[in-house]
Design an enzyme around this catalytic site. Structure first.
Site, PDB file in Angstrom:
ATOM      1  N   ASP A 217      -9.744  29.170  10.140  1.00 25.47           N
ATOM      2  CA  ASP A 217      -8.460  29.022  10.827  1.00 25.47           C
ATOM      3  C   ASP A 217      -7.329  29.638   9.985  1.00 25.47           C
ATOM      4  O   ASP A 217      -7.291  29.444   8.761  1.00 25.47           O
ATOM      5  CB  ASP A 217      -8.196  27.519  11.029  1.00 25.47           C
ATOM      6  CG  ASP A 217      -7.002  27.257  11.923  1.00 25.47           C
ATOM      7  OD1 ASP A 217      -7.019  27.722  13.074  1.00 25.47           O
ATOM      8  OD2 ASP A 217      -6.054  26.586  11.470  1.00 25.47           O
ATOM      9  N   GLU A 262     -25.240  31.568  -1.714  1.00 25.13           N
ATOM     10  CA  GLU A 262     -26.171  30.623  -2.369  1.00 25.13           C
ATOM     11  C   GLU A 262     -27.262  30.188  -1.400  1.00 25.13           C
ATOM     12  O   GLU A 262     -28.261  29.603  -1.802  1.00 25.13           O
ATOM     13  CB  GLU A 262     -25.420  29.339  -2.793  1.00 25.13           C
ATOM     14  CG  GLU A 262     -24.434  29.520  -3.919  1.00 25.13           C
ATOM     15  CD  GLU A 262     -23.501  28.296  -4.048  1.00 25.13           C
ATOM     16  OE1 GLU A 262     -23.778  27.248  -3.416  1.00 25.13           O
ATOM     17  OE2 GLU A 262     -22.496  28.419  -4.763  1.00 25.13           O
TER      18      GLU A 262
HETATM   19  C1  NOJ Z   1      -5.159  28.437  15.119  1.00 28.63           C
HETATM   20  C2  NOJ Z   1      -5.840  27.534  16.086  1.00 28.63           C
HETATM   21  O1  NOJ Z   1      -6.647  28.312  16.941  1.00 28.63           O
HETATM   22  C3  NOJ Z   1      -4.751  26.790  16.810  1.00 28.63           C
HETATM   23  O2  NOJ Z   1      -5.252  26.085  17.916  1.00 28.63           O
HETATM   24  C4  NOJ Z   1      -4.054  25.885  15.824  1.00 28.63           C
HETATM   25  O3  NOJ Z   1      -2.970  25.249  16.460  1.00 28.63           O
HETATM   26  C5  NOJ Z   1      -3.511  26.691  14.633  1.00 28.63           C
HETATM   27  N1  NOJ Z   1      -4.461  27.638  14.134  1.00 28.63           N
HETATM   28  C6  NOJ Z   1      -3.119  25.781  13.496  1.00 28.63           C
HETATM   29  O4  NOJ Z   1      -4.262  25.232  12.882  1.00 28.63           O
END
Ligand code: NOJ
Length: 552
Positions: A217, A262
């Site tokens: 993310d 790993e």
């Molecule tokens: C990207 C994610 O896809 C989204 O849904 C989220 O709100 C933001 N990152 C923050 O984590």
């Protein structure tokens, strides 16, 4: 299909180079325990469907313990499963069962921020200014005579400033903490060894349980300029940027690569990055991450010049470093393709959920979404399918305000509705809510609209003209044709509003984005089409796949 070994399907191959990855937005995929929320049991029960569809892997949005203030992207404990979704044992069983179907599992990992409920953030709050516990996050005194102004001018992605002031343990108003996303998502300070070590153990915890990789993310926003400088007042994009693509980010991913290495088999990292392929390339040279989502493709309007440019730029930038492209047309952060393509062509303005202005033509949107799917699945590289995309599911544009859950709604002072319209639980069967998502009589966590009986899996499986039928055929053909998946493409000469390209051996894809029928390629056989075609032609807003004798 059976895996090569009980543990990991297809050991050794760089499977992620042309994988079809299906995105499971877990809360809205399938409800296994009858509480109106999707869960791990629900995913397990639908593995036969996913295997029949023909996907290679599932990306599962965050399933960790979380107060769910941002759909689970606010994590309290990365080694626990949220009770809403099941248990670690359920997850381990799902991974093993998916592998038995030849389907890999890629959970989300959220390294940029935690939840405010994470024990390390609670400890930081309790410890007070200057304490080492605060170094795991970004706590700073405010500006202004009394510290009443945020420490810098960074905005939150969800509206308002990226800082919130805390009440100190002695009851006074004190420091501010940084949250580039929601106030419930404090940013971690990756300049501390402790943060590195904890995440290394989190990754190993899940690799030990058999996961095949992670979707990372906000991958380019994890490392920060330690000075936290203001952004330019004129809104321009600074180089370097204080919270995107900082050099220290590459060091993090080199360590993560070593952790993945790993483990036996070929584990992968896919980065969520909203940048161009050229900007992503430094992460994808082999020592860090494998792939990064191509959102420029998603942001492109449905016009030939714009799509051709983004496809060419992507392939050029990535072929130069030997990395595969990763095509995306929908996910849980954007209006569904069916709704975006229902609007006139326009340039994306940077806002998640944004769809632009203009008259809405839903029939056109549905037709174009199918054409875009055949385009996507014919391009070199890997592709993502967002749950419901295979059904041609519409966006829900009229969720009552009282039911909105996206933090964008509140944090923007109720001016931006946010992304819930693409996150509504998907329909499986029947003609009324909950459409087989939950047991009959239950209300789902986001309300489903009337009229989705036409989009259920049950309905579309029977209908040979359905979107689901087209996806299943496309994925089957993609597996069997040597020209598809990894490789290159050559653009063919075509009218300005038509995309036509060849892939060897013997495959041609034509997408007609003009208002007129265009002639089908000479001497080739029509293999698959996004809609019925007039003889010898390709109709407006459709795509078609052709082969010559060598392509089969
Ligand atoms: C990207 C994610 O896809 C989204 O849904 C989220 O709100 C933001 N990152 C923050 O984590």
């Amino acid at each position: 299909m059976k895996p090569d070994t009980p543990e990991q399907p297809n050991q050794g191959a760089e499977w992620w180079r042309d994988a079809i990855v299906y995105q499971v937005y877990i809360r809205s995929f399938a409800d296994g325990n009858g509480d109106g929320n999707g869960d791990i049991e629900g995913i397990r029960s639908r593995l036969p469907y996913l295997a029949d569809l023909g996907v290679d892997a599932l990306w599962i949005t965050p399933w960790y313990l979380s107060p769910q203030s941002d759909g689970g992207y606010d994590v309290t404990d990365y080694r626990q499963i949220d009770p809403l979704y099941g248990t670690v044992d359920d997850a381990t069983r799902l991974i093993a069962e998916a592998h038995a179907y030849g389907i890999r599992i890629i959970p989300d990992i959220v390294p940029k921020h935690t939840s405010i409920d994470h024990e390390s953030f609670r400890a930081a709050l309790a410890a007070g200014p200057g304490a080492p516990e605060r170094e795991r996050y970004f706590f700073r005194p405010g500006r202004g005579s009394d510290g009443e102004l945020p420490p810098n001018n960074w905005p939150s992605m969800f509206g308002g400033p990226a800082w919130t002031r805390v009440v100190e343990p002695d009851g006074s108003l004190g420091e501010w903490y940084l949250h580039v996303h929601a106030a419930s998502q404090p940013d971690l300070n990756w300049a501390t060894a402790d943060v590195h070590d904890r995440f290394a153990e989190d990754l190993r915890f899940w690799f030990d349980r058999g996961v095949d990789g992670f979707r990372i993310d906000v991958a380019r926003g994890v490392a920060k300029d330690p000075e936290l400088p203001d952004l330019p007042a004129d809104g321009s994009y600074p180089q370097p940027h204080p919270f995107n693509d900082q050099p220290a980010g590459h060091d993090i991913y080199r360590l993560w690569r070593a952790i993945a290495d790993e483990y036996p088999g070929d584990r992968t990292y896919v980065a969520e990055m909203w940048s161009s392929a050229a900007e992503q390339a430094p992460y994808l040279r082999g020592d860090q991450l494998d792939t990064a989502f191509n959102f420029r493709f998603l942001f492109s309007s449905f016009d030939a010049a714009s799509l051709r440019a983004v496809i060419s730029d992507t392939l050029e930038a990535l072929e130069a470093i030997g990395a595969p492209a990763t095509w995306v047309t929908s996910n849980h952060d954007f209006m569904r393709a069916t709704a975006r393509y229902a609007r006139p062509p326009q340039t994306w303005d940077g806002e998640p959920g944004w769809v632009g202005e203009g008259p809405v033509d839903s029939e056109q949107g549905a037709r174009r979404a199918r054409a875009a799917a055949l385009l996507t699945l014919a391009l070199p590289g890997s592709a993502y399918i967002y749950q419901g995309e295979e059904l041609g599911l519409p966006e829900v544009e009229d969720i009552p305000e009282a039911d909105l859950r996206d933090p964008t709604w509140e944090q923007s002072g109720r001016t931006r509705r946010g992304r819930d319209g693409s996150r509504v639980p998907i329909p499986w069967s029947g003609t009324t809510p909950p459409y087989g998502f939950s047991p009959d009589g239950l209300t789902t966590w986001l309300p489903q609209p009337a009229g989705w009986g036409l989009y259920t899996v049950e309905h579309e499986i029977e209908d040979t003209s359905s979107s689901l039928h087209m996806y299943r055929s496309a994925l089957r053909i993609r597996r069997s044709l040597p020209a598809l998946g990894v490789g290159t493409l050559q653009w063919l000469e075509s009218p300005a509003d038509v995309l036509a390209f060849r892939r060897e051996p013997g495959f041609v894809c034509v997408v007609n984005l003009s208002g007129e029928n265009v002639a089908a390629p000479d001497g080739m056989q029509l293999l698959l089409s996004s809609a019925e075609q007039p003889a010898g032609h390709i109709a407006p807003n459709t795509a078609a796949w052709f082969v010559d004798g060598r392509g089969e």
